[in-house]
Design a protein around this motif. Structure first.
Motif, PDB file in Angstrom:
ATOM      1  N   ASN A 109       0.812  -1.205   0.000  1.00  0.00           N
ATOM      2  CA  ASN A 109       0.000   0.000   0.000  1.00  0.00           C
ATOM      3  C   ASN A 109       0.852   1.263   0.000  1.00  0.00           C
ATOM      4  OD1 ASN A 109      -2.365  -1.432   0.020  1.00  0.00           O
ATOM      5  ND2 ASN A 109      -2.351  -1.618   2.256  1.00  0.00           N
ATOM      6  N   SER A 110       2.179   1.115  -0.073  1.00  0.00           N
ATOM      7  CA  SER A 110       3.033   2.299  -0.048  1.00  0.00           C
ATOM      8  C   SER A 110       4.277   2.023  -0.847  1.00  0.00           C
ATOM      9  CB  SER A 110       3.400   2.652   1.402  1.00  0.00           C
ATOM     10  OG  SER A 110       4.151   1.586   1.976  1.00  0.00           O
ATOM     11  N   CYS A 111       5.016   3.092  -1.121  1.00  0.00           N
ATOM     12  CA  CYS A 111       6.276   2.963  -1.841  1.00  0.00           C
ATOM     13  C   CYS A 111       7.184   4.107  -1.444  1.00  0.00           C
ATOM     14  CB  CYS A 111       6.040   2.931  -3.350  1.00  0.00           C
ATOM     15  SG  CYS A 111       5.286   4.446  -3.960  1.00  0.00           S
ATOM     16  N   LYS A 112       8.519   4.007  -1.764  1.00  0.00           N
ATOM     17  CA  LYS A 112       9.511   5.014  -1.416  1.00  0.00           C
ATOM     18  C   LYS A 112      10.038   5.669  -2.678  1.00  0.00           C
ATOM     19  CE  LYS A 112      10.957   2.900   2.917  1.00  0.00           C
ATOM     20  NZ  LYS A 112      12.088   2.441   3.728  1.00  0.00           N
ATOM     21  N   THR A 113      10.612   6.821  -2.542  1.00  0.00           N
ATOM     22  CA  THR A 113      11.117   7.559  -3.696  1.00  0.00           C
ATOM     23  C   THR A 113      12.573   7.925  -3.481  1.00  0.00           C
ATOM     24  OG1 THR A 113      10.836   9.512  -5.015  1.00  0.00           O
ATOM     25  CG2 THR A 113      10.313   9.737  -2.709  1.00  0.00           C
ATOM     26  N   SER A 114      13.350   8.012  -4.575  1.00  0.00           N
ATOM     27  CA  SER A 114      14.721   8.519  -4.523  1.00  0.00           C
ATOM     28  C   SER A 114      14.699   9.984  -4.896  1.00  0.00           C
ATOM     29  CB  SER A 114      15.617   7.724  -5.481  1.00  0.00           C
ATOM     30  OG  SER A 114      15.145   7.889  -6.808  1.00  0.00           O
ATOM     31  N   ASN A 115      15.814  10.664  -4.711  1.00  0.00           N
ATOM     32  CA  ASN A 115      15.859  12.112  -4.903  1.00  0.00           C
ATOM     33  C   ASN A 115      16.201  12.449  -6.340  1.00  0.00           C
ATOM     34  OD1 ASN A 115      15.277  12.654  -2.291  1.00  0.00           O
ATOM     35  ND2 ASN A 115      17.409  12.661  -1.632  1.00  0.00           N
ATOM     36  N   GLY A 116      15.401  13.298  -7.001  1.00  0.00           N
ATOM     37  CA  GLY A 116      15.698  13.822  -8.319  1.00  0.00           C
ATOM     38  C   GLY A 116      16.128  15.267  -8.213  1.00  0.00           C
ATOM     39  N   VAL A 117      16.946  15.747  -9.141  1.00  0.00           N
ATOM     40  CA  VAL A 117      17.528  17.081  -9.052  1.00  0.00           C
ATOM     41  C   VAL A 117      17.225  17.839 -10.329  1.00  0.00           C
ATOM     42  CG1 VAL A 117      19.640  18.397  -8.771  1.00  0.00           C
ATOM     43  CG2 VAL A 117      19.350  16.245  -7.549  1.00  0.00           C
ATOM     44  N   THR A 118      16.853  19.120 -10.202  1.00  0.00           N
ATOM     45  CA  THR A 118      16.658  20.024 -11.323  1.00  0.00           C
ATOM     46  C   THR A 118      17.448  21.285 -11.057  1.00  0.00           C
ATOM     47  OG1 THR A 118      14.456  19.167 -11.716  1.00  0.00           O
ATOM     48  CG2 THR A 118      14.974  21.312 -12.641  1.00  0.00           C
ATOM     49  N   GLU A 119      18.279  21.686 -11.953  1.00  0.00           N
ATOM     50  CA  GLU A 119      19.156  22.830 -11.770  1.00  0.00           C
ATOM     51  C   GLU A 119      18.679  23.999 -12.610  1.00  0.00           C
ATOM     52  OE1 GLU A 119      23.134  21.800 -12.610  1.00  0.00           O
ATOM     53  OE2 GLU A 119      23.263  20.269 -11.031  1.00  0.00           O
ATOM     54  N   GLY A 120      19.156  25.178 -12.219  1.00  0.00           N
ATOM     55  CA  GLY A 120      18.846  26.378 -12.957  1.00  0.00           C
ATOM     56  C   GLY A 120      19.636  27.554 -12.430  1.00  0.00           C
ATOM     57  N   GLU A 121      19.457  28.696 -13.019  1.00  0.00           N
ATOM     58  CA  GLU A 121      20.161  29.916 -12.628  1.00  0.00           C
ATOM     59  C   GLU A 121      19.154  31.059 -12.587  1.00  0.00           C
ATOM     60  OE1 GLU A 121      23.881  32.769 -13.995  1.00  0.00           O
ATOM     61  OE2 GLU A 121      23.470  30.903 -15.076  1.00  0.00           O
ATOM     62  N   ILE A 122      19.303  31.896 -11.576  1.00  0.00           N
ATOM     63  CA  ILE A 122      18.435  33.060 -11.430  1.00  0.00           C
ATOM     64  C   ILE A 122      19.304  34.298 -11.351  1.00  0.00           C
ATOM     65  CG2 ILE A 122      18.314  32.794  -8.901  1.00  0.00           C
ATOM     66  CD1 ILE A 122      15.477  33.953  -9.061  1.00  0.00           C
ATOM     67  N   GLY A 123      18.999  35.287 -12.164  1.00  0.00           N
ATOM     68  CA  GLY A 123      19.798  36.489 -12.233  1.00  0.00           C
ATOM     69  C   GLY A 123      19.347  37.529 -11.229  1.00  0.00           C
ATOM     70  N   PRO A 124      20.066  38.640 -11.189  1.00  0.00           N
ATOM     71  CA  PRO A 124      19.684  39.721 -10.256  1.00  0.00           C
ATOM     72  C   PRO A 124      18.366  40.360 -10.667  1.00  0.00           C
ATOM     73  CG  PRO A 124      21.486  40.431 -11.666  1.00  0.00           C
ATOM     74  CD  PRO A 124      21.284  38.975 -11.948  1.00  0.00           C
ATOM     75  N   ARG A 125      17.560  40.606  -9.666  1.00  0.00           N
ATOM     76  CA  ARG A 125      16.253  41.263  -9.838  1.00  0.00           C
ATOM     77  C   ARG A 125      15.433  40.592 -10.931  1.00  0.00           C
ATOM     78  NH1 ARG A 125      19.887  45.403  -8.838  1.00  0.00           N
ATOM     79  NH2 ARG A 125      19.468  46.546  -6.920  1.00  0.00           N
ATOM     80  N   SER A 126      15.309  39.296 -10.839  1.00  0.00           N
ATOM     81  CA  SER A 126      14.546  38.517 -11.814  1.00  0.00           C
ATOM     82  C   SER A 126      13.752  37.456 -11.091  1.00  0.00           C
ATOM     83  CB  SER A 126      15.479  37.882 -12.852  1.00  0.00           C
ATOM     84  OG  SER A 126      16.362  36.975 -12.227  1.00  0.00           O
ATOM     85  N   SER A 127      12.937  36.716 -11.801  1.00  0.00           N
ATOM     86  CA  SER A 127      12.112  35.663 -11.219  1.00  0.00           C
ATOM     87  C   SER A 127      12.184  34.428 -12.086  1.00  0.00           C
ATOM     88  CB  SER A 127      10.662  36.137 -11.081  1.00  0.00           C
ATOM     89  OG  SER A 127      10.120  36.412 -12.344  1.00  0.00           O
ATOM     90  N   VAL A 128      11.960  33.277 -11.456  1.00  0.00           N
ATOM     91  CA  VAL A 128      11.966  31.979 -12.118  1.00  0.00           C
ATOM     92  C   VAL A 128      10.614  31.338 -11.883  1.00  0.00           C
ATOM     93  CG1 VAL A 128      12.993  29.693 -12.168  1.00  0.00           C
ATOM     94  CG2 VAL A 128      14.435  31.690 -11.903  1.00  0.00           C
ATOM     95  N   LYS A 129       9.974  30.859 -12.918  1.00  0.00           N
ATOM     96  CA  LYS A 129       8.676  30.208 -12.809  1.00  0.00           C
ATOM     97  C   LYS A 129       8.910  28.707 -12.850  1.00  0.00           C
ATOM     98  CE  LYS A 129       5.218  32.055 -14.800  1.00  0.00           C
ATOM     99  NZ  LYS A 129       4.255  32.535 -15.828  1.00  0.00           N
ATOM    100  N   LEU A 130       8.580  28.051 -11.719  1.00  0.00           N
ATOM    101  CA  LEU A 130       8.700  26.606 -11.602  1.00  0.00           C
ATOM    102  C   LEU A 130       7.332  25.997 -11.877  1.00  0.00           C
ATOM    103  CD1 LEU A 130      10.833  26.390  -8.340  1.00  0.00           C
ATOM    104  CD2 LEU A 130      11.637  26.471 -10.679  1.00  0.00           C
ATOM    105  N   GLN A 131       7.258  25.207 -12.891  1.00  0.00           N
ATOM    106  CA  GLN A 131       5.975  24.604 -13.284  1.00  0.00           C
ATOM    107  C   GLN A 131       5.961  23.159 -12.823  1.00  0.00           C
ATOM    108  OE1 GLN A 131       5.101  25.071 -17.405  1.00  0.00           O
ATOM    109  NE2 GLN A 131       2.908  24.741 -17.112  1.00  0.00           N
ATOM    110  N   ILE A 132       5.002  22.830 -11.941  1.00  0.00           N
ATOM    111  CA  ILE A 132       4.868  21.495 -11.358  1.00  0.00           C
ATOM    112  C   ILE A 132       3.746  20.782 -12.114  1.00  0.00           C
ATOM    113  CG2 ILE A 132       4.690  20.199  -9.232  1.00  0.00           C
ATOM    114  CD1 ILE A 132       6.950  22.244  -9.321  1.00  0.00           C
ATOM    115  N   ILE A 133       4.053  19.600 -12.667  1.00  0.00           N
ATOM    116  CA  ILE A 133       3.088  18.839 -13.467  1.00  0.00           C
ATOM    117  C   ILE A 133       2.759  17.551 -12.722  1.00  0.00           C
ATOM    118  CG2 ILE A 133       2.657  17.704 -15.660  1.00  0.00           C
ATOM    119  CD1 ILE A 133       4.633  19.649 -16.902  1.00  0.00           C
ATOM    120  N   PHE A 134       1.454  17.288 -12.577  1.00  0.00           N
ATOM    121  CA  PHE A 134       0.981  16.098 -11.880  1.00  0.00           C
ATOM    122  C   PHE A 134       0.304  15.187 -12.893  1.00  0.00           C
ATOM    123  CE2 PHE A 134      -2.650  14.358  -9.169  1.00  0.00           C
ATOM    124  CZ  PHE A 134      -1.918  13.246  -8.775  1.00  0.00           C
TER     125      PHE A 134
END
Length: 1133
Positions: free
Chosen positions: A329-354
């Motif tokens: 009835n359950s399972c475990k997960t390993s860690n996945g990594v996503t990298e990126g760069e954010i500049g000065p006075r800027s924003s990053v939009k992270l889009q989560i898909i289910f």
């Protein structure tokens, strides 16, 4: 000082390192001589400058400001010691350093000239501080403002040069100047300031300075730039901040909701950098999120979009989260990594898909890590639910919140479907009477929604019908609702939540009997209304009859959950009858609650013009007076034209006089005059109500005991110190027992301790407000003067009530004379006599008082002789009042001493008493016969029968000052005896008074008597000695006038009678002097006249009388003296 030491040490190292080089340069004798010459000149210059500095320091030391500056900067002895050590080092070094000309000159010039003189002088030199005083006001705070208020170098780069221009504004009241003192020590390597002192600046003027910043290290720096003005020092804060990252997420939880297996759902989260420094980041699963996730091999993807300030997409990463494998009835997960760069006075939009794969709940924890060590990691979570049915409800929980019984509540649910289906909506059978879904069956198209109406109408039988779905303690209802899909075994559920409460309002008591109420007053009853619901409810009493009033807010209001409120139901009968009615209370949901009421209206024979009297704020021992009338308005027996007195529907009272009696409680400070009386039909009687606030006797006695106990405690401590065998507690116990017995003595109220306690309480009185209701009993008929009101029977239902509002305040002015007694009692004063009394008053308020006085009766006996116009705080002044009664009776008047806030009322009383005395001698006191040049005494008594002591004085007309004036008229012997009015007869030749009285003045106490002795001492023979004695009381009244008479003879034996041959008043002829030879005693003749009348009757002999008497004298004290005998001579012709 430390910098100076470092400069000297650096000079020493420089000299030591270059010593070999200097020796090589000094080869010639000329060069060595020139070096010594220049060395000597530099030495002299250094010494001269040091001496100048010491002179200036000594000069500054004389002034106080320089002394404070020296104390703040350090001790002068320490700087002198360092200067001495520096000088010794220079001498020692210069002896062994040959040829170090340029280095010595350069080191000494830089170190000693710039550091030792300029900075040391600036450190000890202080400006003359002036206080900024304009129009009598002193300015406090900083006198210079900077614009901007803080010098801030933001986001600097190491190696760059930054400049800022700052304006300093003179904010003082007058001309001022400023100079630069310096900056913080740790900023000197990075900050330089260019400032030209502008000199004196007017108020409001400004000057500029330029601050240059050259960063050498990438750290935040903070300090201040210090200035000195004529009015004191001030500083401007300085701050330097490097570039940094400021990162934040717009949300920390992403809820995908419920979705069907196989769909792809996207949500967005924004990562914003508001700083000037960019960094790289990594999005990965939380280190501790290898947790169990239920029913999931569903996948959550992360897509990253990086935007600049212009929202242009720079990079995108599509990286899925770790795969999830099924494990029971359950399972475990390993860690996945996503990298990126954010500049000065800027924003990053992270889009989560289910992407749900298997029905169940999914939860994922993400952590964003940054390469910049100064940035802390940021965390966010994503949750979702996957279902395998193509029908789902976006919100499976329907919260109806709090509902009331018998009220309809509706809600709308919109199920969604992926396919075309037929749906059926069901509720459990037990709740079918309370809850309904409409429509019960429906068709839904693919990729569309369907609206279902939920109706909830809870009945009172809900607890029994709901069963386990309803908790009676918490009153929470949880009902599952099922959506059935045709041709499929699976179903979709959603739950309806509600808290069900009652809407009842409880009124206690449910019935009110007001009893008997007269038409001239109102009766009040209290009811308590309680909200049984856990929701607030509005309520209001509607349709009230005109004779009922409900307060507060006229019977309208809001009750909070489970709150109770007390309401006042006021009933005022408008006619004499029996009342029975109901009051209706409605709630906001239109529920009605009834309150039954009964009453009997009474019309009494009498009425009051005012049933409520509000006295003004009255000071202690003051008086406030109000007037009202007791009226008998009934003059007719016709019930159709006039309201007739009766009780309810009973018999009508007869037309005629009616009597009343006010019953004032004993402890009430109110007097009503007259309290008993009779009012005739159509008439009214004036009633005067007086309010005299005083301190209670019990309160004063308790305060007196406390004061005496404190005094006793101090005395007992002194005694115990002298006698160590006794304890303080034992002494205090016996003394307190004696005090308790002493205050019960009736005469204690006139003692000094009692008066002191009363004065203390009066000065510390904080005010008091009391309400009194005085009943007035009414009966028909006249009051019998002999029996009083007892001969009449009154009905309790006809009783009138007078309500009095009596506020008492502390007085502004108190009486300090006569132990603070307010009544000014002159006591018994004789009619026509004037006495004076002095009353001392004191201002106990903290403000100056102007006094005003009421007018006394101009025809009365009281007179305000001296008044007071003004009283300073704590000042004492005296009033003088006189009393002169003009008749025998009691006199009473009040004198109001008025201030702006309170009045002091003086009650002035006095009793005029007519002096009454009784004398043992009525009109004439005859001293009898006395031998000339001898004296005789006689006494009489005067008794004081009045109630006051009488001061008297005895006056003789012969000693009157007006006698000489009376003698200027014609002699009395010229006139006839009938016209003579003088009372002073023959007087002594020697000039002494014939009659003398003792005592001549004094005082006769009430009920006592005084004996007076009259002495008769003639110096020659005369039968006409007389005088008049007057008894004078208080210098005016003459209650008794006594005629004093006496006769003198030369010989103890004498004969007198017949026709007098002399006159009662002696002649004005001069008496011839007496010769030395003894004169022959003259022979005295007696003239007898015998008259005979001849008639028909038998002859009657003529008669004449002679008196022969003997006078008791000291010459013949041993011999017997006979009394005067009458000799009758008869002659018959």
């Amino acid at each position: 000082m430390e910098r100076r030491i470092q400069a000297v040490l650096s000079l020493k190292n420089s000299l030591t390192s270059n010593r070999v080089l200097l020796l090589w340069l000094a080869w010639g004798v000329k060069e060595l001589a020139s070096f010594r010459k220049r060395q000597k000149s530099r030495k002299i210059e250094i010494v001269s400058r040091i001496l100048q500095e010491e002179a200036s320091i000594c000069k500054q030391k004389r002034s106080q400001s320089c002394t404070k500056a020296i104390k703040g900067s350090g001790k002068l002895e320490d700087s002198s010691l360092w200067r001495t050590q520096t000088w010794r080092y220079i001498e020692k070094t210069c002896k062994h350093s040959a040829g170090a000309v340029s280095q010595v000159n350069k080191g000494l010039r830089i170190t000693l000239k710039e550091e030792l003189f300029d900075k040391k002088r600036e450190k000890f030199q202080t400006g003359v501080f002036h206080k900024q005083i304009v129009s009598g006001r002193e300015r406090k705070g900083c006198t210079f403002y900077s614009k901007p208020s803080c010098i801030h170098f933001k986001d600097f780069d190491v190696g760059q040069i930054y400049k800022k221009k700052i304006a300093l504004i003179n904010a003082s009241y007058s001309v001022n100047s400023c100079r630069l003192v310096g900056i913080s020590e740790w900023l000197k390597d990075f900050i330089s300031i260019h400032f030209d002192p502008p000199g004196k600046m007017s108020a409001g003027m400004s000057c500029e300075l330029v601050v240059t910043f050259k960063p050498m290290i990438n750290e935040t720096l903070e300090g201040e730039v210090m200035f000195m003005a004529q009015t004191g020092s001030f500083s401007v804060p300085l701050k330097c901040t490097p570039k940094r990252c400021i990162l934040a997420l717009d949300k920390e939880l992403i809820d995908f909701g419920s979705h069907v297996v196989g769909e792809t759902i996207s949500r967005t989260i924004n990562l914003t950098n508001s700083g000037a420094l960019g960094t790289r980041f990594k999005v990965q699963m939380s280190a501790g999120d290898s947790m169990i996730i239920f029913c999931n091999i569903s996948v959550i993807y992360v897509m990253i979009s990086i935007f600049s300030t212009s929202m242009k997409i720079r990079k995108k990463y599509f990286v899925p989260t770790p795969g999830l494998k099924r494990n029971a009835n359950s399972c475990k997960t390993s860690n996945g990594v996503t990298e990126g760069e954010i500049g000065p006075r800027s924003s990053v939009k992270l889009q989560i898909i289910f992407v749900p794969a298997i029905p169940g709940d999914v939860r994922a924890e993400f952590v964003i890590m940054f390469d910049n060590s100064d940035c802390k990691p940021l965390c966010f979570s994503a949750i979702g639910v996957s279902v395998d049915v193509p029908v789902w409800v976006p919100n499976p929980n329907v919260d109806l919140k709090i509902c009331m019984y018998d009220q309809l509540y509706q809600d709308c649910r919109i199920p969604h479907s992926k396919a075309t289906l037929r749906l059926k909506f069901e509720v459990c059978k037990g709740l079918s009477k309370h809850m309904e879904l409409l429509p019960k069956t429906g068709y839904i198209q693919a990729q569309s929604s369907f609206s279902v109406r939920l109706k909830f109408l809870p009945r009172h039988s809900l607890p029994e019908d709901a069963g386990s779905y309803f908790n009676e303690e918490t009153r929470i209802l949880e009902v599952p609702v099922t959506i059935l899909i045709a041709d499929k075994a699976k179903k979709v559920n959603f739950t309806v939540h509600a808290i069900v409460t009652t809407s009842d309002l409880e009124i206690s008591p449910s019935q009110i009997n007001f009893g008997f109420c007269t038409i001239h007053e109102a009766v009040q009853a209290n009811v308590r209304i309680t909200n049984k619901s856990i929701l607030p409810q509005e309520f209001g009493f509607v349709g009230l009859p005109e004779f009922v009033e409900i307060q507060p807010s006229d019977g309208f209001g809001i009750l909070l959950p489970l709150e109770s409120l007390t309401l006042d139901i006021i009933f005022k009968a408008n006619k004499a009858k029996e009342y029975s009615f109901e009051l209706t209370c409605k709630s906001e949901i239109n529920r009605q609650f009834k309150l039954s009421c009964k009453a009997v209206g009474v019309h009494p024979p009498l009425e009051l013009s005012h049933s409520l009297v509000r006295f003004a704020a009255t000071a202690l021992n003051g008086v406030s007076t109000a007037t009202l009338y007791v009226m008998n308005s009934r003059v007719s027996v016709n019930p159709f034209t006039h309201a007739v007195p009766r009780t309810g529907n009973g018999e009508v009272a007869p037309v005629g006089p009616a009597s009343f009696e006010f019953c004032v409680p004993e402890d009430c400070p109110v007097t009503i005059a007259p309290s008993v009386g009779t009012v005739l039909p159509g008439k009214k009687s004036l009633i005067q109500v007086s309010f005299r606030p005083t301190l209670s006797d019990q309160l004063i006695r308790e305060e007196a005991v406390r004061r005496l106990c404190r005094a006793a405690a101090m005395g007992a401590e002194i005694q115990v110190r002298n006698a160590k065998n006794y304890s303080v507690d034992i002494c205090l116990f016996f003394f307190s027992c004696s005090l308790t017995e002493m205050i019960l003595i009736p005469g204690f109220s006139s003692s000094d301790a009692y008066m002191a306690a009363q004065a203390s309480l009066m000065r510390n009185f904080s005010g008091k407000f009391e309400k009194y209701i005085i009943p007035c009993f009414v009966a028909s008929g006249h009051i019998d003067e002999t029996k009083g009101p007892e001969n009449l029977s009154c009905s309790p239902y006809n009783t009138l009530y007078l309500e009095l509002h009596c506020p008492a305040v502390a007085p502004s002015v108190v009486i300090t004379s006569d132990n603070g007694k307010n009544p000014v009692n002159f006591g018994d004063v004789a009619v026509g006599h004037r006495t004076f009394k002095r009353i001392t008053i004191q201002n106990i308020s903290p403000e100056k008082l102007e006094l005003g006085f009421s007018v006394l009766n101009p025809n009365g006996p009281f007179l305000l002789v001296r008044r007071v116009e003004m009283l300073e705080p704590g000042e004492n002044k005296a009033l003088i009042i006189s009393f002169c009664p003009n008749e025998s009776k009691w006199f009473f008047e009040t004198l109001d001493v008025g201030t702006t806030k309170t009045n002091l009322t003086l009650s002035i009383t006095g009793h005029g008493v007519m002096p009454s005395t009784v004398c043992s001698v009525e009109e004439v006191l005859h001293m009898g016969y006395v031998v000339a040049r001898e004296k005789v005494t006689s006494t009489f008594k005067i008794q004081n029968t009045s109630t006051l002591s009488l001061r008297y004085s005895i006056q003789l007309d012969s000693l009157s000052s007006a006698r000489d004036k009376d003698q200027q008229s014609l002699p009395s012997f010229i006139t006839s005896s009938l016209q003579r009015t003088e009372f002073v007869g023959t007087q002594n030749y020697n000039g002494l008074s014939v009659f003398s009285i003792f005592p001549t003045e004094g005082e006769i106490v009430s009920g006592k008597s005084q004996d007076f002795t009259v002495t008769f001492s003639p110096d020659h023979e005369s039968l006409y000695y007389s005088d008049r004695l007057k008894v004078v009381l208080f210098g005016k009244v003459r209650p008794h006038v006594i005629q004093l008479k006496g006769a003198a003879r030369e010989h103890p034996m004498f004969v007198e009678g017949g026709v007098p041959l002399d006159v009662p008043v002696e002649s004005l002829a001069v008496v011839s002097p007496v010769s030395s030879q003894e004169p022959k005693e003259p022979v005295k003749s007696i003239l007898l006249i015998l008259e005979y009348t001849e008639g028909e009757s038998p002859p009657v002999p003529a008669r004449a009388e002679l008196k022969v008497g003997a006078i008791q004298t000291a010459r013949f004290a041993s011999k017997k003296v006979k009394k005067i005998k009458r000799v009758v001579l008869c002659q018959v012709l």
